[in-house]
Design an enzyme around this catalytic site. Structure first.
Site, short mmCIF file in Angstrom:
data_model
loop_
_atom_site.label_atom_id
_atom_site.label_comp_id
_atom_site.label_asym_id
_atom_site.label_seq_id
_atom_site.Cartn_x
_atom_site.Cartn_y
_atom_site.Cartn_z
N SER A 51 0.84 -1.20 0.00
CA SER A 51 0.00 0.00 0.00
C SER A 51 0.88 1.26 0.00
CB SER A 51 -0.95 -0.05 1.21
OG SER A 51 -1.95 0.92 1.11
N ASP A 60 -9.34 -5.66 -4.83
CA ASP A 60 -8.83 -4.60 -3.97
C ASP A 60 -9.82 -3.43 -3.96
OD1 ASP A 60 -7.36 -2.50 -2.73
OD2 ASP A 60 -5.48 -3.41 -3.37
N HIS A 94 -7.33 -5.81 -0.40
CA HIS A 94 -6.16 -4.96 -0.21
C HIS A 94 -5.31 -5.47 0.94
CE1 HIS A 94 -3.94 -1.19 -0.55
NE2 HIS A 94 -3.97 -1.08 0.76
#
Length: 366
Positions: free
Chosen positions: A45, A132, A168
């Protein structure tokens, strides 16, 4: 008897105070025998965005890059609104890779990035969940297209894995951690973003970046310790983490992996869950790899504890933040950690950013 009892209580209290004081003062980051050809950086991320910034700024240092759930280099261009609407969601459409290439070339002309020929030799592993909900999957694919234009042979140097049914985060193999209950459902996602996807993300990334790895033994043979981050940047968390396999502690030459957590994944937010359960340490033990886990910290301009991939460190005093270049505040701090740990530089003072950059620019010119 009462006097002895009182002395025992006092002694115990002093011991606890001394222990607390020691906990408040993490040790300095040491130097180890690091192979300069086996240094990589990876992240998830915001940590994935930051990892790419490091790899592009210092390709002569990082031979490998691993990115989980992040988009192309330079995506935010120093704007929070763009970061939210074009680098996580795609309400403004996908970022223009031609525009980002122009940004890269401008930086390179100003000696703010490493040379193109060094970047062309990196090995790159990318992982993106197809479900995601935080960083749209198309952005991971955009990073793959971007890097494929930079590498000498993208077919042999670049690997993109699109994980069906994955949200995610960072995929973790259940057998790599002591308590699988810490993992979250692969499709649902959410904090602490350690995904139960029946996939060993750490192993797959390291295998691509380093190749021919020995499998983990199942027993930890190294030591996880903290180190003082304040000499590198007092805007980071007080302490970072370092995993040192026994063989590396004994002076053998080892590789080095810098692993960067994502937003809401720092030790202040989820404790040591990422540091202990990424899966990296198990592979590090059997393959002579030191792992450093720097820690960002929540703050007023950065309430989620993200790494600086949109310019929050510089945006208050620079109209055009250079966060994704060698002049970036956090990027410079992370590089000073690498230099200290690998014995590449003896000066790690946070006051020496400009001197470090001048030295890097001079080295590039030569």
């Amino acid at each position: 008897m009462h006097r002895n009892f009182a002395l025992a209580i006092l002694s115990a209290g002093l011991g606890l105070c001394a222990s607390a004081l020691a906990e408040e003062e993490p040790p300095s980051l040491e130097s180890l025998h690091i192979d300069p050809d086996r240094i990589s950086v990876m992240g998830v991320s915001s940590g994935g965005y930051m990892a790419t910034q490091l790899a592009v700024a210092y390709p002569e240092v990082f031979s490998g890059l691993g990115v989980f759930a992040a988009g192309p280099w330079g995506c935010s261009q120093g704007e929070l609104s763009r970061a939210l609407r074009q680098c996580m969601a795609i309400g403004r459409g996908l970022p223009s890779l031609a525009e980002l290439d122009a940004r890269l070339e401008d930086y390179r002309r100003r000696d703010l990035l490493g040379e193109a020929n060094a970047l062309a030799e990196q090995r790159v592993y990318l992982w993106q969940g197809e479900d995601d909900e935080v960083v749209q999957p198309q952005l991971g694919a955009a990073l793959a297209r971007q890097y494929s234009r930079w590498l000498t042979d993208s077919d042999s140097q670049l690997k993109l894995e699109l994980a069906e049914g994955a949200n995610h985060g960072w995929p973790v193999a259940r057998e790599r951690i002591d308590d699988p209950a810490l993992l979250v459902n692969c499709r649902a996602g959410g904090a602490p973003y350690l995904l139960d996807c029946d996939s060993d993300g750490a192993g797959r990334a390291l295998d691509w970046l380093y190749g021919d790895l020995a499998p983990p033994s199942g027993e930890s043979q190294g030591n996880l310790r903290t180190f003082d981050q304040e000499p590198f940047d007092d805007g980071l968390a007080e302490r970072g983490y370092l995993y040192v396999p026994e063989s590396c502690a004994q002076g053998k030459e080892c590789g080095l992996v810098m692993a960067l957590h994502g937003c809401r994944m720092s030790s202040e937010q989820i404790g040591e869950q990422f540091v202990r359960n990424s899966g990296l340490d198990a592979w590090a033990d059997t393959n002579r790899l030191v792992v450093i886990y720097p820690q960002a910290t929540p703050s007023l301009p950065n309430p989620l504890g993200c790494w600086d991939w949109w310019g929050y460190e510089e945006s208050m005093w620079q109209p055009s933040p250079l966060h994704d270049s060698r002049d970036g505040e956090q990027l410079g701090a992370l590089m000073r950690m690498i230099r200290q740990l690998a014995g590449l530089s003896g000066n790690v003072s946070a006051d020496n950013v400009s001197a470090d950059h001048a030295s890097d620019a001079e080295g590039s010119a030569q």
